[in-house]
Design a protein around this motif. Structure first.
Motif, mmCIF file in Angstrom:
data_model
loop_
_atom_site.group_PDB
_atom_site.id
_atom_site.type_symbol
_atom_site.label_atom_id
_atom_site.label_comp_id
_atom_site.label_asym_id
_atom_site.label_seq_id
_atom_site.Cartn_x
_atom_site.Cartn_y
_atom_site.Cartn_z
ATOM 1 N N ARG A 1 0.777 -1.460 -0.138
ATOM 2 C CA ARG A 1 0.355 0.258 0.328
ATOM 3 C C ARG A 1 0.555 1.301 -0.370
ATOM 4 O O ARG A 1 0.655 2.376 -1.002
ATOM 5 C CB ARG A 1 -1.166 -0.187 1.041
ATOM 6 C CG ARG A 1 -2.177 -1.123 0.545
ATOM 7 C CD ARG A 1 -1.930 -0.802 2.490
ATOM 8 N NE ARG A 1 -3.597 0.078 2.504
ATOM 9 C CZ ARG A 1 -4.933 0.426 1.932
ATOM 10 N NH1 ARG A 1 -5.772 -0.551 1.092
ATOM 11 N NH2 ARG A 1 -5.659 1.576 1.999
ATOM 12 N N VAL B 1 -11.636 3.430 0.327
ATOM 13 C CA VAL B 1 -11.535 2.299 0.543
ATOM 14 C C VAL B 1 -12.402 2.047 -0.727
ATOM 15 O O VAL B 1 -12.974 1.865 -1.425
ATOM 16 C CB VAL B 1 -12.532 2.350 0.942
ATOM 17 C CG1 VAL B 1 -12.977 0.034 0.901
ATOM 18 C CG2 VAL B 1 -12.186 2.153 2.847
ATOM 19 N N TYR B 2 -10.749 1.905 -1.862
ATOM 20 C CA TYR B 2 -11.065 1.813 -3.378
ATOM 21 C C TYR B 2 -11.063 0.211 -3.550
ATOM 22 O O TYR B 2 -10.243 -0.650 -3.858
ATOM 23 C CB TYR B 2 -9.574 2.532 -3.757
ATOM 24 C CG TYR B 2 -9.642 2.198 -5.103
ATOM 25 C CD1 TYR B 2 -10.627 2.779 -5.879
ATOM 26 C CD2 TYR B 2 -9.484 1.582 -6.005
ATOM 27 C CE1 TYR B 2 -10.419 3.360 -7.481
ATOM 28 C CE2 TYR B 2 -9.897 0.838 -7.549
ATOM 29 C CZ TYR B 2 -10.317 2.573 -7.740
ATOM 30 O OH TYR B 2 -10.257 2.535 -9.813
ATOM 31 N N LEU B 3 -12.821 0.170 -4.248
ATOM 32 C CA LEU B 3 -12.869 -1.555 -4.352
ATOM 33 C C LEU B 3 -14.073 -1.781 -6.090
ATOM 34 O O LEU B 3 -14.647 -1.856 -6.404
ATOM 35 C CB LEU B 3 -13.835 -1.696 -3.336
ATOM 36 C CG LEU B 3 -13.364 -1.756 -1.501
ATOM 37 C CD1 LEU B 3 -14.616 -2.063 -0.873
ATOM 38 C CD2 LEU B 3 -11.933 -2.859 -1.790
ATOM 39 N N ASN C 1 -11.522 -2.535 -8.925
ATOM 40 C CA ASN C 1 -10.146 -2.797 -9.482
ATOM 41 C C ASN C 1 -10.175 -3.076 -10.550
ATOM 42 O O ASN C 1 -8.959 -3.067 -11.415
ATOM 43 C CB ASN C 1 -9.801 -2.948 -8.219
ATOM 44 C CG ASN C 1 -8.740 -2.652 -6.873
ATOM 45 O OD1 ASN C 1 -8.217 -2.001 -7.308
ATOM 46 N ND2 ASN C 1 -9.941 -2.415 -5.933
ATOM 47 N N PHE D 1 -11.126 -6.569 -6.062
ATOM 48 C CA PHE D 1 -10.066 -6.320 -5.395
ATOM 49 C C PHE D 1 -8.696 -6.577 -6.095
ATOM 50 O O PHE D 1 -8.779 -7.393 -6.816
ATOM 51 C CB PHE D 1 -10.505 -7.571 -3.976
ATOM 52 C CG PHE D 1 -11.976 -7.334 -3.518
ATOM 53 C CD1 PHE D 1 -12.478 -6.793 -2.796
ATOM 54 C CD2 PHE D 1 -12.619 -8.282 -3.589
ATOM 55 C CE1 PHE D 1 -13.504 -6.315 -1.954
ATOM 56 C CE2 PHE D 1 -13.827 -8.788 -3.435
ATOM 57 C CZ PHE D 1 -14.619 -7.609 -2.295
ATOM 58 N N ASN E 1 -5.728 -4.321 -1.671
ATOM 59 C CA ASN E 1 -7.357 -4.409 -0.185
ATOM 60 C C ASN E 1 -7.005 -5.283 0.500
ATOM 61 O O ASN E 1 -5.791 -6.403 0.577
ATOM 62 C CB ASN E 1 -8.013 -4.390 -1.043
ATOM 63 C CG ASN E 1 -8.394 -3.894 -2.671
ATOM 64 O OD1 ASN E 1 -8.526 -4.130 -3.295
ATOM 65 N ND2 ASN E 1 -8.755 -3.001 -1.684
ATOM 66 N N THR E 2 -7.944 -5.053 1.912
ATOM 67 C CA THR E 2 -7.402 -5.893 2.474
ATOM 68 C C THR E 2 -9.109 -6.561 3.299
ATOM 69 O O THR E 2 -10.080 -5.840 3.077
ATOM 70 C CB THR E 2 -7.204 -4.645 4.167
ATOM 71 O OG1 THR E 2 -8.352 -3.205 4.495
ATOM 72 C CG2 THR E 2 -5.705 -3.943 3.995
ATOM 73 N N GLU F 1 -10.836 -3.613 4.739
ATOM 74 C CA GLU F 1 -11.923 -2.650 3.242
ATOM 75 C C GLU F 1 -13.785 -3.209 3.411
ATOM 76 O O GLU F 1 -14.147 -2.520 2.912
ATOM 77 C CB GLU F 1 -10.957 -2.366 2.259
ATOM 78 C CG GLU F 1 -10.455 -1.705 3.070
ATOM 79 C CD GLU F 1 -8.902 -0.942 1.765
ATOM 80 O OE1 GLU F 1 -8.732 -0.129 1.275
ATOM 81 O OE2 GLU F 1 -9.062 -2.378 0.591
#
Length: 426
Positions: A15, A43-45, A47, A402, A406-407, A410
């Protein structure tokens, strides 16, 4: 207990390579000066639409413009030679990444997957297909494939057929075997569905196509970024993908084609840079792959795409795939806890890195807006698969996708955001 073996990536270290992930978002992004609020962390989801770009890839672009910005294949001065070598070696690097033993001759740089589809459709399809032929697609094709071959069928009279999608989101392979027959000249199939997450058996489909002396085109936009892809192992005749979904820049993609086939194709885009000899009456073409790259190419993009390949391979494609699979399964399981959420596609442990779903009583656009207010970026709409959504009987869906940065936290934020939307619309 979570172990390093179960979660094989050092996500926090990864990250740090992506400065945008440190942003906090708020305000109205459509109003100047209002898009950089300090309300909530990003929170970038999203992708599957576009991945973020690591610093070293951006630096590769900057280095080109700062150090050796010049056109390729057009000059003998030092900068042009340096740029040409870097651009050519980028083709070799990308070829190696997808297992193309023929090297640069089998990799054409394009703007994106869509242009790659159009290159083959125009160079081959418009010249070779007729009313006696058929083109076989799947019901889950992205518009880049579906619309392209649909329009080729309309222009040539070739019949376009669609392999059924089962209720569980997988392909009906018995139906595929029936549709791919002696009239079939092209099978175009998405490797990983950008809506269902289905991982299609492309090698098996390639066998069916080749038994009928047909070609297979693999749309790998959702697979090359996150899993090892070997074009020769799957026996693909053509395969395409986009840089912006695999840590690269926008405006660059690649078409793989078997050398013997590419040598027979005529270019569909004409101009400078791809010609060997021009007279007032005719022209001849440069060697592969340059005969398909007319005009000044996206030089910095090609170089940066190779840098993105290096970045991904330094981390390890198998580790990236495993990380994404674990996150996706976790998201699927958490969303499945709710009776008012419908998830589309295969089970969580049998899909690529995305989950498309709908919350009962809430339009996907409304849900996306509520999540955006919490800093959560997802995709809402038909995901360029309108016919598939029609088959599912829904106008749109919400998609969380994802990637390597990502985690689980998130995913938890996503679920909490969906729960808040449920309360708002109760």
């Amino acid at each position: 207990m979570e172990t390093q073996e179960s979660y094989p990536l050092d996500v926090e270290s990864i990250r740090a390579d992506f400065p945008v992930l440190e942003r906090k978002v708020g305000g109205d992004p459509t109003v100047a000066g209002e898009g950089d609020g300090d309300d909530v962390p990003l929170v970038y989801l999203d992708n599957a639409a576009t991945s973020q770009t690591p610093k070293r890839v951006v630096e590769a672009i900057v280095d080109y413009y700062y150090e050796y910005n010049a056109n390729v294949h057009r000059g003998i001065h030092h900068l042009s030679q340096e740029a040409s070598v870097a651009y050519e070696e980028a083709h070799d690097r990308v070829a190696d990444f997808v297992g193309a033993s023929g090297g640069r001759e089998e990799v054409v740089f394009t703007n994106n997957t869509t242009e790659a589809e159009n290159l083959v459709a125009r160079s081959w399809g418009l010249n070779e297909l007729g009313p006696e032929d058929s083109i076989v697609l799947t019901e889950m094709e992205h518009h880049a494939s579906l619309v392209t071959w649909q329009q080729v069928g309309k222009k040539t009279g070739a019949e376009v057929r669609y392999i059924r999608t089962e209720e569980d989101g997988t392909l009906d392979m018995d139906h595929a075997a029936d549709l791919i027959d002696e009239t079939t000249e092209m099978v175009s199939v998405v490797h990983v569905s950008n809506t269902l997450g289905t991982v299609n058996p492309v090698a098996e489909l390639a066998d069916l196509a080749h038994e009928q002396d047909a070609y297979i085109f693999v749309d790998a936009a959702q697979s090359v970024p996150n899993r090892s892809v070997d074009v020769e192992a799957m026996d693909a005749d053509f395969l395409a993908f986009s840089g912006h979904k695999m840590c690269g820049p926008t405006g660059i993609g690649a078409l793989y084609g078997k050398r013997a086939i590419l040598e027979e194709l005529e270019p569909f885009n004409y101009g400078g840079g791809h010609v060997r000899k021009v007279t007032y009456e005719d022209a001849t073409w440069e060697d592969l792959p340059w005969k398909f790259e007319a005009g000044t190419p996206n030089i910095s993009g090609g170089i940066a795409l190779a840098e993105a390949v290096d970045y991904l391979e330094d981390i390890g494609m198998d580790r990236i795939q495993r990380h994404e699979e674990l996150l996706t399964e976790y998201a699927y399981d958490r969303l499945s806890e709710f009776d008012d959420i419908e998830i589309y596609g295969p089970p969580g442990d049998q899909r690529g890195g995305l989950v498309s779903f709908n919350l009962d009583g809430v339009h996907s656009h409304d849900l996306s807006s509520i999540l955006s207010d919490q800093g959560i970026a997802i995709r809402a709409g038909d995901h360029c698969t309108q016919p598939l959504h029609d088959k599912l009987g829904i106008p749109a869906s919400t998609r969380a996708s994802f990637y390597l940065y990502n985690t689980r936290e998130e995913v938890d934020a996503l679920v909490e955001g969906v729960d808040e939307a449920r309360e708002l619309f109760a």
